[in-house]
Design a protein around this motif. Structure first.
Motif, PDB file in Angstrom:
ATOM      1  N   CYS A   1       0.828  -1.198   0.000  1.00 51.22           N
ATOM      2  CA  CYS A   1       0.000   0.000   0.000  1.00 51.22           C
ATOM      3  C   CYS A   1       0.865   1.253   0.000  1.00 51.22           C
ATOM      4  O   CYS A   1       2.063   1.210   0.288  1.00 51.22           O
ATOM      5  CB  CYS A   1      -0.935   0.010   1.201  1.00 51.22           C
ATOM      6  N   ILE A   2       0.215   2.338  -0.350  1.00 53.69           N
ATOM      7  CA  ILE A   2       0.789   3.669  -0.195  1.00 53.69           C
ATOM      8  C   ILE A   2      -0.007   4.311   0.937  1.00 53.69           C
ATOM      9  O   ILE A   2      -1.138   4.760   0.740  1.00 53.69           O
ATOM     10  CB  ILE A   2       0.701   4.495  -1.487  1.00 53.69           C
ATOM     11  N   PRO A   3       0.570   4.302   2.146  1.00 55.08           N
ATOM     12  CA  PRO A   3      -0.128   4.924   3.278  1.00 55.08           C
ATOM     13  C   PRO A   3      -0.107   6.450   3.128  1.00 55.08           C
ATOM     14  O   PRO A   3       0.919   7.022   2.769  1.00 55.08           O
ATOM     15  CB  PRO A   3       0.710   4.491   4.491  1.00 55.08           C
ATOM     16  N   PHE A   4      -1.243   7.094   3.398  1.00 52.81           N
ATOM     17  CA  PHE A   4      -1.280   8.551   3.296  1.00 52.81           C
ATOM     18  C   PHE A   4      -2.068   9.152   4.445  1.00 52.81           C
ATOM     19  O   PHE A   4      -2.850   8.485   5.110  1.00 52.81           O
ATOM     20  CB  PHE A   4      -1.834   8.993   1.940  1.00 52.81           C
TER      21      PHE A   4
ATOM     22  N   SER B   1      18.188  -3.244   2.560  1.00 52.52           N
ATOM     23  CA  SER B   1      19.320  -3.702   1.762  1.00 52.52           C
ATOM     24  C   SER B   1      19.968  -2.627   0.896  1.00 52.52           C
ATOM     25  O   SER B   1      20.657  -2.952  -0.057  1.00 52.52           O
ATOM     26  CB  SER B   1      18.871  -4.860   0.871  1.00 52.52           C
ATOM     27  N   GLY B   2      19.745  -1.357   1.203  1.00 53.80           N
ATOM     28  CA  GLY B   2      20.395  -0.323   0.413  1.00 53.80           C
ATOM     29  C   GLY B   2      19.672   1.000   0.493  1.00 53.80           C
ATOM     30  O   GLY B   2      18.708   1.150   1.246  1.00 53.80           O
ATOM     31  N   PRO B   3      20.133   1.969  -0.298  1.00 53.64           N
ATOM     32  CA  PRO B   3      19.555   3.313  -0.243  1.00 53.64           C
ATOM     33  C   PRO B   3      18.160   3.371  -0.873  1.00 53.64           C
ATOM     34  O   PRO B   3      17.744   2.465  -1.588  1.00 53.64           O
ATOM     35  CB  PRO B   3      20.550   4.148  -1.046  1.00 53.64           C
ATOM     36  N   GLY B   4      17.483   4.453  -0.609  1.00 57.01           N
ATOM     37  CA  GLY B   4      16.162   4.663  -1.168  1.00 57.01           C
ATOM     38  C   GLY B   4      15.067   4.231  -0.221  1.00 57.01           C
ATOM     39  O   GLY B   4      15.310   3.509   0.749  1.00 57.01           O
ATOM     40  N   LEU B   5      13.870   4.698  -0.497  1.00 56.48           N
ATOM     41  CA  LEU B   5      12.721   4.395   0.348  1.00 56.48           C
ATOM     42  C   LEU B   5      11.742   3.484  -0.383  1.00 56.48           C
ATOM     43  O   LEU B   5      11.712   3.429  -1.606  1.00 56.48           O
ATOM     44  CB  LEU B   5      12.025   5.692   0.766  1.00 56.48           C
ATOM     45  N   LEU B   6      10.932   2.806   0.411  1.00 55.66           N
ATOM     46  CA  LEU B   6       9.954   1.847  -0.102  1.00 55.66           C
ATOM     47  C   LEU B   6       8.587   2.102   0.504  1.00 55.66           C
ATOM     48  O   LEU B   6       8.466   2.766   1.529  1.00 55.66           O
ATOM     49  CB  LEU B   6      10.356   0.421   0.302  1.00 55.66           C
ATOM     50  N   PHE B   7       7.585   1.512  -0.111  1.00 53.34           N
ATOM     51  CA  PHE B   7       6.269   1.421   0.494  1.00 53.34           C
ATOM     52  C   PHE B   7       6.152   0.028   1.092  1.00 53.34           C
ATOM     53  O   PHE B   7       6.753  -0.928   0.591  1.00 53.34           O
ATOM     54  CB  PHE B   7       5.165   1.656  -0.541  1.00 53.34           C
TER      55      PHE B   7
ATOM     56  N   ALA C   1      -4.255   2.317  -1.885  1.00 57.41           N
ATOM     57  CA  ALA C   1      -4.131   3.551  -1.113  1.00 57.41           C
ATOM     58  C   ALA C   1      -4.688   3.253   0.276  1.00 57.41           C
ATOM     59  O   ALA C   1      -5.799   2.741   0.402  1.00 57.41           O
ATOM     60  CB  ALA C   1      -4.915   4.680  -1.774  1.00 57.41           C
ATOM     61  N   LEU C   2      -3.899   3.539   1.314  1.00 57.05           N
ATOM     62  CA  LEU C   2      -4.304   3.280   2.698  1.00 57.05           C
ATOM     63  C   LEU C   2      -4.361   4.604   3.442  1.00 57.05           C
ATOM     64  O   LEU C   2      -3.329   5.254   3.632  1.00 57.05           O
ATOM     65  CB  LEU C   2      -3.297   2.353   3.393  1.00 57.05           C
ATOM     66  N   HIS C   3      -5.564   5.025   3.833  1.00 56.26           N
ATOM     67  CA  HIS C   3      -5.725   6.251   4.624  1.00 56.26           C
ATOM     68  C   HIS C   3      -5.387   5.918   6.075  1.00 56.26           C
ATOM     69  O   HIS C   3      -6.125   5.192   6.731  1.00 56.26           O
ATOM     70  CB  HIS C   3      -7.140   6.787   4.493  1.00 56.26           C
ATOM     71  N   VAL C   4      -4.268   6.431   6.561  1.00 54.87           N
ATOM     72  CA  VAL C   4      -3.757   6.085   7.882  1.00 54.87           C
ATOM     73  C   VAL C   4      -4.617   6.719   8.968  1.00 54.87           C
ATOM     74  O   VAL C   4      -4.881   7.923   8.954  1.00 54.87           O
ATOM     75  CB  VAL C   4      -2.281   6.523   8.041  1.00 54.87           C
ATOM     76  N   LYS C   5      -5.039   5.891   9.908  1.00 53.44           N
ATOM     77  CA  LYS C   5      -5.829   6.337  11.052  1.00 53.44           C
ATOM     78  C   LYS C   5      -5.046   6.232  12.352  1.00 53.44           C
ATOM     79  O   LYS C   5      -5.372   6.889  13.331  1.00 53.44           O
ATOM     80  CB  LYS C   5      -7.107   5.487  11.182  1.00 53.44           C
TER      81      LYS C   5
ATOM     82  N   MET D   1       7.794   1.394  -8.127  1.00 51.46           N
ATOM     83  CA  MET D   1       7.183   2.170  -7.044  1.00 51.46           C
ATOM     84  C   MET D   1       6.956   3.609  -7.477  1.00 51.46           C
ATOM     85  O   MET D   1       5.977   4.236  -7.071  1.00 51.46           O
ATOM     86  CB  MET D   1       8.019   2.093  -5.773  1.00 51.46           C
ATOM     87  N   GLN D   2       7.836   4.135  -8.331  1.00 50.94           N
ATOM     88  CA  GLN D   2       7.607   5.471  -8.891  1.00 50.94           C
ATOM     89  C   GLN D   2       6.347   5.473  -9.744  1.00 50.94           C
ATOM     90  O   GLN D   2       5.554   6.420  -9.692  1.00 50.94           O
ATOM     91  CB  GLN D   2       8.817   5.918  -9.713  1.00 50.94           C
ATOM     92  N   GLU D   3       6.139   4.399 -10.505  1.00 49.14           N
ATOM     93  CA  GLU D   3       4.906   4.263 -11.287  1.00 49.14           C
ATOM     94  C   GLU D   3       3.684   4.209 -10.372  1.00 49.14           C
ATOM     95  O   GLU D   3       2.641   4.799 -10.675  1.00 49.14           O
ATOM     96  CB  GLU D   3       4.938   3.003 -12.146  1.00 49.14           C
ATOM     97  N   ALA D   4       3.803   3.496  -9.257  1.00 50.53           N
ATOM     98  CA  ALA D   4       2.697   3.415  -8.304  1.00 50.53           C
ATOM     99  C   ALA D   4       2.395   4.788  -7.711  1.00 50.53           C
ATOM    100  O   ALA D   4       1.229   5.130  -7.489  1.00 50.53           O
ATOM    101  CB  ALA D   4       3.006   2.405  -7.201  1.00 50.53           C
ATOM    102  N   VAL D   5       3.409   5.599  -7.468  1.00 54.58           N
ATOM    103  CA  VAL D   5       3.197   6.964  -6.959  1.00 54.58           C
ATOM    104  C   VAL D   5       2.443   7.785  -7.998  1.00 54.58           C
ATOM    105  O   VAL D   5       1.536   8.547  -7.659  1.00 54.58           O
ATOM    106  CB  VAL D   5       4.534   7.648  -6.583  1.00 54.58           C
ATOM    107  N   THR D   6       2.791   7.632  -9.263  1.00 58.84           N
ATOM    108  CA  THR D   6       2.069   8.334 -10.332  1.00 58.84           C
ATOM    109  C   THR D   6       0.599   7.905 -10.335  1.00 58.84           C
ATOM    110  O   THR D   6      -0.304   8.743 -10.443  1.00 58.84           O
ATOM    111  CB  THR D   6       2.712   8.059 -11.699  1.00 58.84           C
ATOM    112  N   GLY D   7       0.351   6.602 -10.193  1.00 61.77           N
ATOM    113  CA  GLY D   7      -1.032   6.109 -10.118  1.00 61.77           C
ATOM    114  C   GLY D   7      -1.751   6.639  -8.898  1.00 61.77           C
ATOM    115  O   GLY D   7      -2.929   7.016  -8.970  1.00 61.77           O
TER     116      GLY D   7
END
Length: 179
Positions: A25-28, A50-56, A109-113, A144-150
């Motif tokens: 999910c993409i928590p928001f 296992s390395g640089p960068g961020l993930l969902f 998409a996960l609306h964080v509560k 994941m960049q594509e998922a952010v665009t979506g």
């Protein structure tokens, strides 16, 4: 100490057409902007082990759960958040570090509560709330960049069609350029 325990192993893992199925999910959340009556959309990302960068948050979708249950479980295990799954954003195919392994990720998409004070992977994961544009820049993987665009496209439509909150403001920082 966390009472929750992360699932491990792949003995219940789902596969389809040779692809490992994962859910994430993409928590928001909405954050007030400097005391104004406007809100900014932020997304939650976690560090990679296992390395640089961020993930969902994402991980294996297992035989004894629905895809929604798997996505919600991964959000709790990896990012320590609970909320409402409000939209399926799509399926994204990618290869793992081992070239012969192809995965298909169902992303919501996960609306964080709720942000949990302790969660199963808190000793190995750091949470970072970032704007949507920062998420696109800092995502470790192209899929994941594509998922952010979506997510960004869905968010814009959701706000225009469904959110009736007059204090909501879609900041230019919260949306990446589309097209």
């Amino acid at each position: 100490m966390c009472d929750l325990v992360a699932r491990t192993g792949r003995h219940l893992q789902r596969y389809e057409d040779g692809r490992r199925l994962v859910a994430g999910c993409i928590p928001f959340r909405y954050r007030d902007v400097n005391g104004e009556q406007k809100k900014l959309v932020e997304v939650l990302m976690i560090n990679s082990q296992s390395g640089p960068g961020l993930l969902f948050p994402k991980g294996g979708w297992e035989n004894d759960e629905t895809v929604e249950e798997a996505a919600a479980r991964e959000a709790i295990e990896e990012a320590g958040v609970r909320g409402d799954l409000v939209q399926m954003l799509g399926f994204y195919d990618f290869k793992t570090k081992q070239p012969e392994v192809v995965c298909r990720a169902a992303v919501f998409a996960l609306h964080v509560k709720e942000e949990l004070a302790s969660w199963p992977e808190q000793n190995t994961r750091q949470r970072s709330w970032v704007t949507v544009s920062e998420a696109a820049e800092r995502s470790r993987y192209p899929w994941m960049q594509e998922a952010v665009t979506g997510f960004s496209a869905w968010l814009e439509n959701w706000i225009n069609d469904g959110v009736k909150d007059p204090t909501f403001h879609l900041s230019t920082e919260s949306v990446i350029a589309l097209g």
